[in-house]
Design an enzyme around this catalytic site. Structure first.
Site, PDB file in Angstrom:
ATOM      1  N   ASP A  69       0.860  -1.167   0.000  1.00  0.00           N
ATOM      2  CA  ASP A  69       0.000   0.000   0.000  1.00  0.00           C
ATOM      3  C   ASP A  69       0.906   1.231   0.000  1.00  0.00           C
ATOM      4  OD1 ASP A  69      -2.360   1.612   0.521  1.00  0.00           O
ATOM      5  OD2 ASP A  69      -3.208  -0.198   1.419  1.00  0.00           O
ATOM      6  N   HIS A  78     -11.417  -2.767   3.151  1.00  0.00           N
ATOM      7  CA  HIS A  78     -11.269  -2.517   4.591  1.00  0.00           C
ATOM      8  C   HIS A  78     -11.941  -1.228   5.052  1.00  0.00           C
ATOM      9  CE1 HIS A  78      -8.349  -0.056   2.651  1.00  0.00           C
ATOM     10  NE2 HIS A  78      -8.106   0.582   3.776  1.00  0.00           N
ATOM     11  N   ASP A  79     -12.510  -0.457   4.132  1.00  0.00           N
ATOM     12  CA  ASP A  79     -13.192   0.785   4.504  1.00  0.00           C
ATOM     13  C   ASP A  79     -14.711   0.656   4.386  1.00  0.00           C
ATOM     14  OD1 ASP A  79     -10.799   2.202   4.844  1.00  0.00           O
ATOM     15  OD2 ASP A  79     -10.758   2.860   2.753  1.00  0.00           O
ATOM     16  N   GLU A 122      -6.483   4.291  -5.619  1.00  0.00           N
ATOM     17  CA  GLU A 122      -7.720   4.561  -4.890  1.00  0.00           C
ATOM     18  C   GLU A 122      -8.080   6.010  -5.209  1.00  0.00           C
ATOM     19  OE1 GLU A 122      -9.629   4.588  -0.413  1.00  0.00           O
ATOM     20  OE2 GLU A 122      -7.770   5.625  -0.840  1.00  0.00           O
ATOM     21  N   ASP A 175      -2.982   4.897  -2.118  1.00  0.00           N
ATOM     22  CA  ASP A 175      -3.971   5.389  -1.170  1.00  0.00           C
ATOM     23  C   ASP A 175      -4.364   6.840  -1.390  1.00  0.00           C
ATOM     24  OD1 ASP A 175      -5.255   4.775   1.542  1.00  0.00           O
ATOM     25  OD2 ASP A 175      -4.180   6.623   1.996  1.00  0.00           O
TER      26      ASP A 175
END
Ligand code: TEU
Ligand code: CA
Length: 563
Positions: A98, A329-330, A257, A200
């Protein structure tokens, strides 16, 4: 669109803290991932994205990095990381880390030095500003609530900017020296043998400057970052540099993202000449979300879901390869979010799996999704750990929800939903740890766990295996990978149907999102004959139609029978 090696792969997201704990401290770790590589291989995935494992005080679960060159001891050591890369390679698995470079941690040495000497070189690694006429430099609201400005420790009059938590100061990308540091770091990791990165929150790196107020959208007088970013121009310069100096020379695979993509910018961000190899499609995760807060969100219906998927497929057509997800995961667990209650069973879970998995693009599976893991049930707000959830709870109460209503709202949207420990088996703590897990295991682990599903041909896990295998099937893969997505009977409620149109074959994907039987006539296929490739139920297909039982999906291939 040029063909790329990764188009034919399937990707899998590991949230390391909750995947597998090898040493009993209650926290998943690198050694734990290594021990479970065989499991991932059995599932059949090829690309692993691992959420952050860098040194971090963990204010936002590792998305607050104190040193990009170190592995956090809670996860292991750099030697463990190198071994993970080797073990993955042996099994033909590609590893993505990430890349969190919009911000670092306030415990990063850069930030410490900036506090010591705000006028020195490191002061320029961040956005520091003073109040204007006694007011903060601008009225932007951080994603986790409250103003983006926080007093700079040790300074009388200066503030630093953070669009996420106050322990996540934003890095100043306008400073070329900072950009060179980031590039060096990326190249250092790629040289270690990473296949690439998930990137990210990247849209935030370009701020509209100088700092100004935008119209307030709540009583707090602040303005949502989504609105703020619409005024930012010129991110392409920064992203083009990363592509040309880091990603391209390493032939890295990158998936961005990217929220709040400027209209018409898709081709700049992905595809043959894009900044990234691919970007996540968040069209459906965004559906129904309100800028006012979670209390005002609306859960999408199956018809909303379908509309969003098709909208994205149309937009990406001819441009590039989206990365498709139902959760991460969000987000809430996909099966708890997109399936109505009546459909939240194994059959419905397989239906949802088939629907997103066979869209054009690179499918990502989030850990536990392949078992049909659901949102856990929370009894009290104290069980929720996530940094963003507390502000949303407060917000619910503020607008007049009762405590139980507030808990219900936060339970559905809290980012903890995807973060509970992976359910390996029916033993204590779902076999995730021999100690006490950092976050409680969901109470459904005795019925939903890997041990009971592996080797059981009817399980959700087996269904995912079949989907992954289908993607690699010699006869059909060309169409699955590259066939155009053509919506079918789009207006029919609770039916999600689409064609994947190949040159001399077609795949028809049918999903019944209702408790009633549905008859679906086939489109005209000329000489081509139908064969059933996959279903979540007994299936018989007629010459001209399919009859779907409640919550049934069918994948039907049409081609001329070989002579
Ligand atoms: O998320 C970016 C992001 O925009 C989030 O605010 C997202 O909208 C929100 O989490 C949905 O509830 C990334 C990471 O995925 C997230 O885990 C981090 O907290 C965030 O960046 C900051 O690094
Ligand atoms: Ca551990």
């Amino acid at each position: 669109m040029e063909r790329q090696w990764w188009h034919q792969k399937t990707a899998y997201q590991i949230y390391p803290k909750s995947f597998y704990d090898s040493n009993g401290d209650g926290i998943g770790d690198i050694q734990g991932i290594i021990e479970k590589l065989d499991y991932l291989q059995e599932l059949g995935v090829d690309i692993l994205w691992i959420s952050p494992m860098y040194l971090s005080p963990c204010a936002d679960q590792g998305y607050d990095i104190a040193d990009y060159y170190q592995i956090d001891p809670r996860f292991g050591t750099m030697e463990d990381m190198v071994r993970l890369l080797e073990e993955a390679k042996k099994r033909g698995l590609y590893v993505l880390m990430d890349l969190v470079v919009n911000h670092c941690s306030d415990e990063h040495s850069w930030f410490r030095k900036a506090c010591q000497d705000p006028d020195g070189a490191y002061g320029q690694y961040f956005y520091l500003a003073e109040k204007k006429d006694g007011r903060l430099p601008c009225n932007w609201r951080s994603y986790f609530g409250g103003p983006v400005w926080e007093p700079l420790p040790g300074s009388e009059d200066r503030y630093y900017l953070h669009v996420f938590d106050k322990k996540q100061p934003d890095l100043n990308w306008e400073n070329p020296r900072l950009r060179r540091e980031i590039e060096d770091m990326i190249n250092w990791w790629l040289d270690k043998g990473l296949a690439g990165f998930r990137i990210d929150a990247i849209i935030n790196i370009k701020k509209p400057l100088p700092f100004t107020d935008y119209p307030a959208d709540r009583e707090d007088g602040l303005c949502d970052m989504g609105e703020v970013l619409k005024h930012a121009d010129g991110i392409g310069e920064f992203l083009g540099e990363l592509r040309d100096r880091c990603f391209r020379p390493h032939k890295a695979f990158t998936v961005g993202e990217v929220f709040n993509l400027p209209p018409g910018a898709l081709a700049d961000f992905m595809g043959d000449n894009g900044y990234f190899s691919s970007i996540f499609d968040f069209r459906q995760t965004e559906e129904g979300k309100s800028a006012k807060g979670w209390y005002d969100n609306r859960t999408p219906t199956p018809d909303d879901y379908k509309r969003c998927c098709f909208e994205s497929q149309r937009k990406a057509d001819g441009i590039g390869y989206l990365s498709n997800i139902i959760e991460n995961h969000d987000e809430p667990r996909g099966v708890s979010h997109y399936l109505p209650k009546e459909g939240r069973h194994e059959k419905g879970k397989k239906l949802l799996a088939a629907m997103y998995f066979l869209l054009k693009g690179l499918p990502f599976i989030y850990q536990g999704q392949e078992l049909g893991m659901e949102n856990p049930v929370y009894q009290s707000i104290t069980q929720i750990d996530d940094v963003g959830s507390r502000d949303e709870y407060r917000r619910c109460l503020e607008v007049g929800c009762s405590e139980s209503q507030a808990l219900e709202v936060v339970s559905h949207y809290t980012r903890d939903n995807g973060r509970t420990p992976f359910q390996w088996d029916a033993s204590e703590h779902a076999g995730f740890t021999k100690g006490t897990p950092w976050l409680a295991v969901s109470s459904d682990y005795r019925t939903i766990n890997a041990a009971s599903q592996i080797g059981n041909g009817d399980s959700v896990f087996s269904f995912y295996q079949k989907l992954i295998r289908l993607r690699k099937d010699e006869t059909w893969k060309e169409t699955i990978l590259y066939g155009e997505t053509v919506p079918y009977r789009e207006e029919e409620p609770n039916l999600m149907a689409y064609l994947r149109q190949g040159e001399d074959q077609t795949i028809l994907v049918l999903g019944n999102f209702s408790g009633e039987e549905k008859r679906v006539p086939f489109p005209a296929m000329g000489e081509k004959e139908a064969s059933l490739l996959l279903s979540n139920d007994q299936a018989e297909i007629g010459a001209n139609e399919a009859v779907l039982s409640p919550w049934q999906c069918m994948v039907i291939g049409f081609r001329r029978q070989p002579e």
